[in-house]
Scaffold this motif. Structure first.
Motif, short mmCIF file in Angstrom:
data_model
loop_
_atom_site.label_atom_id
_atom_site.label_comp_id
_atom_site.label_asym_id
_atom_site.label_seq_id
_atom_site.Cartn_x
_atom_site.Cartn_y
_atom_site.Cartn_z
N ARG A 1 0.84 -1.19 0.00
CA ARG A 1 0.00 0.00 0.00
C ARG A 1 0.88 1.24 0.00
NH1 ARG A 1 -5.55 -0.86 2.68
NH2 ARG A 1 -5.77 0.94 1.38
N GLY A 2 0.32 2.34 -0.46
CA GLY A 2 1.01 3.63 -0.40
C GLY A 2 2.38 3.58 -1.04
N HIS A 3 3.39 4.04 -0.29
CA HIS A 3 4.76 4.07 -0.81
C HIS A 3 5.36 2.68 -0.94
CE1 HIS A 3 4.98 8.39 -0.79
NE2 HIS A 3 4.52 8.41 0.46
N HIS A 4 4.70 1.68 -0.42
CA HIS A 4 5.20 0.31 -0.48
C HIS A 4 4.48 -0.51 -1.54
CE1 HIS A 4 7.52 1.18 3.08
NE2 HIS A 4 6.42 1.64 3.67
N ARG B 1 -20.18 -1.07 -10.57
CA ARG B 1 -20.12 -0.60 -9.18
C ARG B 1 -19.30 -1.53 -8.28
NH1 ARG B 1 -23.88 3.47 -8.22
NH2 ARG B 1 -25.33 3.75 -9.92
N THR B 2 -18.93 -2.69 -8.79
CA THR B 2 -18.13 -3.64 -8.02
C THR B 2 -16.66 -3.35 -8.28
OG1 THR B 2 -19.87 -5.30 -8.23
CG2 THR B 2 -17.67 -6.08 -7.60
N PRO B 3 -15.91 -3.00 -7.24
CA PRO B 3 -14.50 -2.66 -7.45
C PRO B 3 -13.70 -3.84 -8.03
CG PRO B 3 -15.21 -2.04 -5.24
CD PRO B 3 -16.31 -2.87 -5.84
N VAL B 4 -12.74 -3.49 -8.86
CA VAL B 4 -11.79 -4.47 -9.38
C VAL B 4 -10.68 -4.57 -8.34
CG1 VAL B 4 -10.14 -4.96 -11.22
CG2 VAL B 4 -12.36 -3.95 -11.76
N ASP B 5 -10.32 -5.77 -7.95
CA ASP B 5 -9.28 -5.97 -6.94
C ASP B 5 -7.94 -6.19 -7.64
OD1 ASP B 5 -7.60 -6.70 -4.89
OD2 ASP B 5 -8.82 -8.40 -4.21
N PRO B 6 -7.06 -5.17 -7.66
CA PRO B 6 -5.80 -5.29 -8.38
C PRO B 6 -4.80 -6.24 -7.71
CG PRO B 6 -5.84 -3.23 -7.20
CD PRO B 6 -7.20 -3.87 -7.03
N THR B 7 -5.12 -6.70 -6.49
CA THR B 7 -4.23 -7.69 -5.87
C THR B 7 -4.50 -9.08 -6.45
OG1 THR B 7 -5.72 -8.16 -4.01
CG2 THR B 7 -4.12 -6.37 -3.72
N ARG B 8 -5.71 -9.27 -6.98
CA ARG B 8 -6.07 -10.56 -7.60
C ARG B 8 -5.83 -10.53 -9.11
NH1 ARG B 8 -11.82 -12.11 -5.99
NH2 ARG B 8 -11.34 -13.53 -7.65
#
Length: 186
Positions: free
Chosen positions: A19-22, A59-66
């Motif tokens: 997350r963020g800077h990481h 309206r359903t967010p895309v999960d960029p971790t998946r």
């Protein structure tokens, strides 16, 4: 065509951790091309069912971790379908969407074969590295954007911008080369 599209554009097969800077990107060597096919022809009102499904999808967010892209094809009649490609903003923007859709149409016209398409010169990771170098070298500073008078942007004229410095002129020229509004060149 979707596999070839993801092979052409590394951003479409990039997941993220942290997350963020990481925040770190992980570019996968091959695309997993999960396309959902939903047949709505048996619904009492297929068009209404499509509207509901599309509303829910966007309206359903895309999960960029998946995976950064969600692709769905809804069939509403024997010869009528709707394609929705929902991409996370970490892997695309307005200008990039045009490039991706142009390539997808070209691939569909060629039966999914990218043989005669021009090679993709810059991947998104290249763009990010260039931006980082630009910012480390002094790049644009906040004072350039204090108000519309400083930026040359006139909100009454659809947000059109005029650039007075060499950096801005370079971005504006790049946008014109790509037939995009100047702010998209930024």
């Amino acid at each position: 065509a979707f596999a070839a599209l993801s092979d052409r554009h590394a951003a479409l097969r990039t997941t993220f951790t942290g997350r963020g800077h990481h925040l770190q990107q992980n570019i996968h060597s091959s695309a997993q091309c999960d396309v959902s096919y939903v047949d709505l022809r048996n619904q009492p009102d297929p068009v209404w069912a499509l509207q509901q499904a599309l509303d829910h999808d966007v309206r359903t967010p895309v999960d960029p971790t998946r995976w950064p892209v969600r692709t769905t094809v809804w069939r509403v009649a024997d010869r009528r379908s709707l394609l929705c490609i929902n991409m996370h903003h970490l892997v695309t923007d307005g200008w990039s969407c045009n490039v991706v859709f142009r390539d997808l149409l070209a691939l569909l016209e060629r039966g999914g074969e990218p043989n005669d398409l021009p090679r993709v010169i810059w991947q998104y990771a290249d763009f990010v590295r260039a931006q980082e170098m630009f910012l480390r070298a002094g790049g644009l500073r906040a004072e350039h954007f204090r108000n519309s008078a400083d930026t040359g942007c006139d909100q009454r004229d659809g947000g059109r911008c005029r650039f007075e410095d060499d950096v801005g002129q370079g971005f504006g020229a790049r946008g014109r080369d790509e037939q995009a509004p100047e702010f998209e060149g930024l």
